[in-house]
Design a protein around this motif. Structure first.
Motif, PDB file in Angstrom:
ATOM      1  N   LYS A 131       0.828  -1.216   0.000  1.00 43.28           N
ATOM      2  CA  LYS A 131       0.000   0.000   0.000  1.00 43.28           C
ATOM      3  C   LYS A 131       0.860   1.262   0.000  1.00 43.28           C
ATOM      4  O   LYS A 131       0.486   2.280  -0.574  1.00 43.28           O
ATOM      5  N   VAL A 132       2.020   1.166   0.643  1.00 40.10           N
ATOM      6  CA  VAL A 132       2.849   2.360   0.857  1.00 40.10           C
ATOM      7  C   VAL A 132       3.688   2.722  -0.364  1.00 40.10           C
ATOM      8  O   VAL A 132       3.820   3.907  -0.729  1.00 40.10           O
ATOM      9  N   ILE A 133       4.281   1.719  -1.012  1.00 40.33           N
ATOM     10  CA  ILE A 133       5.291   1.987  -2.040  1.00 40.33           C
ATOM     11  C   ILE A 133       4.745   2.784  -3.220  1.00 40.33           C
ATOM     12  O   ILE A 133       5.398   3.747  -3.662  1.00 40.33           O
ATOM     13  N   PRO A 134       3.573   2.466  -3.784  1.00 41.52           N
ATOM     14  CA  PRO A 134       3.090   3.291  -4.905  1.00 41.52           C
ATOM     15  C   PRO A 134       2.899   4.756  -4.513  1.00 41.52           C
ATOM     16  O   PRO A 134       3.240   5.663  -5.291  1.00 41.52           O
ATOM     17  N   ARG A 135       2.346   5.015  -3.327  1.00 43.10           N
ATOM     18  CA  ARG A 135       2.165   6.404  -2.890  1.00 43.10           C
ATOM     19  C   ARG A 135       3.525   7.073  -2.670  1.00 43.10           C
ATOM     20  O   ARG A 135       3.693   8.268  -2.959  1.00 43.10           O
ATOM     21  N   TYR A 136       4.475   6.307  -2.145  1.00 39.48           N
ATOM     22  CA  TYR A 136       5.823   6.831  -1.907  1.00 39.48           C
ATOM     23  C   TYR A 136       6.442   7.315  -3.221  1.00 39.48           C
ATOM     24  O   TYR A 136       6.976   8.436  -3.286  1.00 39.48           O
ATOM     25  N   TYR A 137       6.361   6.501  -4.257  1.00 41.29           N
ATOM     26  CA  TYR A 137       6.939   6.899  -5.540  1.00 41.29           C
ATOM     27  C   TYR A 137       6.140   8.027  -6.190  1.00 41.29           C
ATOM     28  O   TYR A 137       6.720   8.875  -6.892  1.00 41.29           O
ATOM     29  N   ALA A 138       4.836   8.083  -5.969  1.00 38.66           N
ATOM     30  CA  ALA A 138       4.044   9.201  -6.503  1.00 38.66           C
ATOM     31  C   ALA A 138       4.489  10.518  -5.870  1.00 38.66           C
ATOM     32  O   ALA A 138       4.557  11.556  -6.553  1.00 38.66           O
TER      33      ALA A 138
END
Length: 634
Positions: A471-478
Motif C-alpha cells: 500500500k505504501v510503495i506506490p504512494r511513496y513513488y508518486a
C-alpha cells in the motif's frame, strides 16, 4: 560579479575565461581587483578595503581559491580564509567502459567542476574504449576515444592544473577486447589474458605504448584487479597447475619491464595480492589474514604503486588496518573510494557517506598522500554520471580540511557549480532507500531497478513486498515524482533533463511497483472484472509512462554519452514494453477462455534467494540479467 586579476599567467587567464559563465564572473578593469600571488604554503584568500588577494602554491589551488573568494564575497565585504592541503593527489576515476562513454564536452564540464573544487587528478577507466591503430576491433562499435580526443582532454585538464592519468587493464576485465578472433591465442579466461604467452605481451605493449603517447603524465594505472581465475583456464590446460602467486608476480614483472622502458610510473589495484595470499578465504577482497610475510613480499616485483580500493567499510579502524598492511609493499598506498552509482538507476548516497568519511579520515590519520573516488557504471550504466557531483565535493573538502558536514558540502557545491545541487542530488538516494530498506542502504538495495525491470507475470521480487508495503510503495513513488518535477522545473540544462528522468521513473514505479502482486491476487481470486480493468486501463497507462521514461532517459544519455551503449538500454525498455503488452494478451486469453490457466501466475512467489535471504526483504541488490527472468538471456 565584476573582477579584475593582477598576476595571472596566460594559461590561468584562459582557465578563468572557461569558468566565467559557470561562476558568474565578468572580467572588467573597473571591477574588484584581486592580486594573485604564487608561493609555497597554504592556500589563502582575503578581501579588505575593496582589495582581494589570492595566495596559491599550484595551479589547481588558484581555481579552488577563486571559488572560495566568490563564495565569501557573496557573504560579506571582508574575509580571510586559509586552507592547508591534506593530499598531494586528489581526484576521480570516471568509468567509460560500461557502455557509457562520456562525450568530450561532458568530460570538459567535469574538469571545470573539479577545478573549482580543487581536485587535481582525473582518470578515465578505459578497458577497450580507446583507439589502438594496429587493432581495428579493439573497442569496435563501443564508442572508443580517438587519440586526438584524449589529447584534447589532456590539454584542457592541464590548463587547470589537473593531471590526467591513463587508466587501462593489463590482465583482467578485458572481455570486450578479447571477444574477437584476433585474441584467440591470448585468453586464459573470457576476460583474462593468458600469462606467459609471448603474444599476450605484444598485445599489452600495444595498449601501454598507445596510452603513453596520449597523456603528458608519466603515471599510468595498469589495472590487474579481480582476475581471480588467472592460471585456471587455458594456462592450466597448457602448463598444468602452478602457484598463482608466482604466475601473478611473473606477469607483473613482465608488464613493469614495459613501463620502465617507456619511462612510466605504474600503479595497480592491490586486491589480487590479498586474494592470492589468503590462507583462510573469508569472502573478503581484502583479507586481514593474508600472508604478508617478508618472504612473500620479497617476491613481488618492485617499482609499482598499489591502489587500495574499498567501497564498503564503515569504520576508520578497519581502513587503517588495511592501510598498515599495504606498507608491507614498501610504499604508502593510494586510496580509491567509491561514489556509489553502479548497478542501480539512482545513486546511493547513504552508502557513499558512511564509507567515504571514515576512509578519508583514516587516510589523513595514516598520512596517505593520494586518494581518488571511483564512479563505476556496472550493469549498463543506467545511472548518469552527473549524479556524482556531491560525492566529488566530499572528496574535495576532505582534501582541504578535517571535519566535513553536509551543510558545508552544500555551500561548497553551490559555489563550485553555480547551482543549488546538493540536496537534490543527495536526495536521489530515496529512489532506493524506500520504506522497508534500512536507513543508509548499506546493503545497496536497488528496488527502483528491480521493480522497474521485473516481469509483471513472473514477479521474481514480489515476494519481498509485504501487505503494508504494497500500500505504501506506490504512494511513496508518486510523492517522489512530484519532488523530482519541482527540481526539474527549477534547474537549467542538463540537470533539468536529469531530474525529468527521475520524475518519469518515479511515475512508472508509482504505477508498476506492486501491479504484479495485484494481478496475481486477482487471478488467484478469479476476479475477472479486476483483471479486465487492469488490461483495459492500467496496462496502457503504464505503457505510455514507460515510453515517456525511455524518451527522457535517452535525452539525458545523448547529452552525456556517445550514442554507443544506449542500444542496451533501448533493448531493456523495449523488452519491458513488449512484456507489458504480452501481460495484457495473456490475461485476456485467460479471461476469454482461450486458456484454462496462466502458468506464470500459478507459481508461488518466493524470496529472491541468490545471495542469501536478507534480514529485511527489500534489502536486496540484483542485476538486470537476473531481474527479468529466471531463465537465461544467452
Amino acid at each position: 560579479m565584476r573582477v579584475y586579476f593582477k598576476g595571472l599567467t596566460t594559461s590561468m587567464a584562459q582557465g578563468v575565461a572557461q569558468l566565467a559563465d559557470m561562476l558568474g564572473l565578468q572580467i572588467d578593469p573597473g571591477g574588484l581587483v584581486i592580486e594573485v600571488i604564487q608561493e609555497d604554503g597554504p592556500l589563502s584568500v582575503s578581501c579588505s578595503d575593496g582589495q582581494g588577494v589570492i595566495h596559491y602554491q599550484n595551479k589547481i589551488h588558484f581555481y579552488r581559491a577563486l571559488g572560495l573568494f566568490i563564495e565569501h564575497t557573496k557573504a560579506g565585504d571582508s574575509f580571510e580564509v586559509t586552507e592547508q592541503l591534506r593530499f598531494d593527489f586528489n581526484g576521480t576515476m570516471l568509468d567509460v567502459s560500461r557502455n557509457g562513454v562520456m562525450r568530450v564536452n561532458t568530460i570538459k564540464q567535469f574538469i571545470r567542476y573539479m577545478a573549482v573544487m580543487g581536485l587535481n587528478g582525473l582518470m578515465m577507466y578505459t578497458e577497450d574504449t580507446y583507439e589502438i591503430e594496429e587493432l581495428p576491433y579493439f573497442g569496435y562499435m563501443r564508442g572508443r576515444y580517438t587519440m586526438e580526443e584524449l589529447r584534447e582532454l589532456d590539454d584542457y585538464a592541464d590548463m587547470f592544473g589537473i593531471e590526467m592519468i591513463a587508466c587501462i587493464q593489463t590482465l583482467g576485465h578485458l572481455h570486450h577486447a578479447l571477444k574477437w578472433d584476433y585474441a584467440g591465442q591470448i585468453k586464459d579466461h573470457h576476460d583474462i589474458l593468458l600469462p606467459g604467452e609471448p603474444k599476450t605481451y605484444e598485445f599489452i605493449e600495444q595498449m601501454i605504448t598507445t596510452a603513453a603517447k596520449t597523456f603528458r603524465s608519466k603515471r599510468i594505472h595498469i589495472g590487474m584487479d579481480e582476475a581471480f581465475q588467472v592460471g585456471l583456464g587455458r594456462y592450466l590446460r597448457e602448463h598444468g597447475f602452478r602457484d598463482r602467486f608466482e604466475i601473478m608476480n611473473d606477469h607483473v614483472g613482465k608488464v613493469l619491464a614495459m613501463t620502465t622502458k617507456l619511462g612510466l610510473h605504474p600503479m595497480i589495484w592491490s586486491d589480487m595480492y590479498f586474494n592470492l595470499l589468503a590462507n583462510d578465504y573469508q569472502g573478503h577482497l581484502y583479507n586481514v589474514n593474508a600472508d604478508f610475510s617478508d618472504d612473500n613480499m620479497d617476491q613481488i616485483p618492485d617499482g609499482v604503486q598499489f591502489v587500495y580500493w574499498d567501497y564498503g567499510k564503515g569504520d576508520e579502524a578497519g581502513y587503517e588496518k588495511i592501510y598498515d598492511m599495504h606498507l608491507k609493499f614498501g610504499s604508502l598506498p593510494i586510496l580509491a573510494g567509491g561514489i556509489h552509482m553502479w548497478n542501480s538507476i539512482a545513486p546511493n548516497y547513504g552508502k557513499t557517506w558512511t564509507t567515504s568519511h571514515p576512509a578519508l579520515h583514516a587516510a589523513k590519520n595514516k598520512g596517505l598522500k593520494e586518494v581518488f573516488s571511483t564512479a563505476w557504471g556496472d550493469n549498463g550504466n543506467e545511472t548518469n554520471h552527473y549524479v556524482i557531483l556531491a560525492g566529488l565535493q566530499l572528496f574535495a573538502e576532505h582534501g582541504y580540511g578535517d571535519e566535513v558536514d553536509d551543510e558545508r558540502l552544500g555551500q561548497r557545491l553551490k559555489a563550485c557549480t553555480g547551482l543549488d545541487l546538493f540536496d537534490p542530488l543527495v536526495s536521489l538516494k530515496y529512489m532506493d532507500e524506500i520504506p522497508g530498506v534500512d536507513e543508509g542502504n548499506h546493503w545497496m538495495a536497488n528496488p527502483s531497478k528491480f521493480l522497474l525491470w521485473q516481469d509483471l507475470m513472473m514477479g521474481l521480487f514480489d515476494g519481498h513486498i509485504d501487505e503494508d508495503n504494497e500500500k505504501v510503495i506506490p504512494r511513496y513513488y508518486a510523492d517522489l515524482e512530484q519532488k523530482w518535477r519541482s527540481y526539474k522545473e527549477a534547474m537549467p540544462a542538463p540537470f533539468n533533463c536529469l531530474f525529468e528522468t527521475y520524475e518519469k521513473l518515479a511515475g512508472v514505479l508509482a504505477l508498476k511497483s506492486t501491479l504484479g502482486i495485484r494481478i496475481k491476487r486477482f487471478y488467484d481470486e478469479r476476479q475477472m472484472d479486476q483483471l479486465t480493468n487492469i488490461v483495459n486501463a492500467e496496462l496502457p497507462e503504464l505503457y505510455r509512462h514507460v515510453e515517456a521514461l525511455r524518451v527522457a532517459h535517452r535525452r539525458m544519455w545523448m547529452i552525456t554519452y556517445k550514442a554507443f551503449g544506449w542500444e542496451v538500454l533501448d533493448i531493456r525498455y523495449g523488452g519491458l514494453m513488449a512484456r507489458i503488452q504480452s501481460t495484457g494478451d495473456r490475461i485476456m486469453d485467460y479471461v476469454g477462455g482461450q486458456v484454462e490457466e496462466l502458468e506464470e501466475l500459478e507459481v508461488q512467489r518466493l524470496i529472491f534467494d541468490q545471495n542469501g535471504v536478507p534480514t529485511a526483504p527489500l534489502n536486496v541488490n540484483a542485476s538486470y540479467q537476473v531481474i527479468v527472468t529466471a531463465g537465461s538471456l544467452t
